[in-house]
Design a protein around this motif. Structure first.
Motif, mmCIF file in Angstrom:
data_model
loop_
_atom_site.group_PDB
_atom_site.id
_atom_site.type_symbol
_atom_site.label_atom_id
_atom_site.label_comp_id
_atom_site.label_asym_id
_atom_site.label_seq_id
_atom_site.Cartn_x
_atom_site.Cartn_y
_atom_site.Cartn_z
ATOM 1 N N TYR A 135 0.821 -1.201 0.000
ATOM 2 C CA TYR A 135 0.000 0.000 0.000
ATOM 3 C C TYR A 135 0.862 1.261 0.000
ATOM 4 C CZ TYR A 135 -3.537 -3.406 1.069
ATOM 5 O OH TYR A 135 -4.356 -4.500 1.020
ATOM 6 N N SER A 136 0.311 2.289 -0.575
ATOM 7 C CA SER A 136 1.067 3.526 -0.702
ATOM 8 C C SER A 136 0.526 4.645 0.168
ATOM 9 C CB SER A 136 1.081 3.989 -2.156
ATOM 10 O OG SER A 136 -0.250 4.200 -2.601
ATOM 11 N N ARG A 137 -0.582 4.410 0.845
ATOM 12 C CA ARG A 137 -1.135 5.455 1.693
ATOM 13 C C ARG A 137 -0.386 5.504 3.024
ATOM 14 N NH1 ARG A 137 -7.484 4.600 2.043
ATOM 15 N NH2 ARG A 137 -6.680 2.761 3.121
ATOM 16 N N ALA A 138 0.044 6.669 3.354
ATOM 17 C CA ALA A 138 0.804 6.828 4.599
ATOM 18 C C ALA A 138 -0.020 6.412 5.810
ATOM 19 C CB ALA A 138 1.270 8.271 4.739
ATOM 20 N N SER A 139 -1.314 6.605 5.734
ATOM 21 C CA SER A 139 -2.170 6.265 6.867
ATOM 22 C C SER A 139 -2.184 4.755 7.137
ATOM 23 C CB SER A 139 -3.596 6.766 6.635
ATOM 24 O OG SER A 139 -4.132 6.199 5.454
ATOM 25 N N ASP A 140 -1.783 3.967 6.152
ATOM 26 C CA ASP A 140 -1.751 2.512 6.327
ATOM 27 C C ASP A 140 -0.478 2.035 7.007
ATOM 28 O OD1 ASP A 140 -3.278 2.015 3.097
ATOM 29 O OD2 ASP A 140 -4.210 2.049 5.088
ATOM 30 N N TYR A 141 0.569 2.813 6.984
ATOM 31 C CA TYR A 141 1.872 2.315 7.405
ATOM 32 C C TYR A 141 1.976 1.924 8.875
ATOM 33 C CZ TYR A 141 3.370 3.800 2.787
ATOM 34 O OH TYR A 141 3.494 3.965 1.438
#
Length: 126
Positions: free
Chosen positions: A101-107
């Motif tokens: 995933y590329s969304r920062a909120s997922d990291y």
């Protein structure tokens, strides 16, 4: 299938530094991001930092900002975690993981990571 192997853990005195490595085989980090998590004795695993492989953008937990630095070497398909000014509270097993995933909120979310290394122990003594 991607395999991740951490190395570089060990025993270090408080205030010291240590560098962890995470080497990927069987695939590349590609458009993925790499994250580091840690689990201290008796505690849940927690997010430490992540780097988006494509552009190198980094994200840090507040507890390690200014002390830890995540980086990557595209050619070696390896990520690094440089840890400085280590504190006893940094003692934990450190895991690297990859996420598509590329969304920062997922990291910061463990469930968003699909491949994990076996972990490496970091022990900080006073």
């Amino acid at each position: 299938q991607v395999q991740l192997v951490e190395s570089g853990g060990g025993l270090v005195q408080a205030g010291g530094s240590l560098r962890l490595s995470c080497a990927a085989s069987g695939g590349t980090f590609g458009g993925y991001a790499m994250g580091w998590f840690r689990q201290a004795p008796g505690k849940e695993r927690e997010f430490v930092t992540a780097i988006r492989w494509s552009d190198g953008r980094t994200y840090y937990a507040d507890s390690v900002k200014g002390r830890f630095t995540i980086s990557r070497d595209n050619a070696k398909n390896t990520g690094y975690l440089q840890m400085s000014s280590l504190e006893r509270e940094d003692t934990a097993v450190y895991y690297c993981a990859s996420t598509p995933y590329s969304r920062a909120s997922d990291y910061p979310k463990e469930r968003e990571y699909d491949y994990w290394g076996q972990g490496t122990q970091v022990t900080v003594s006073s």
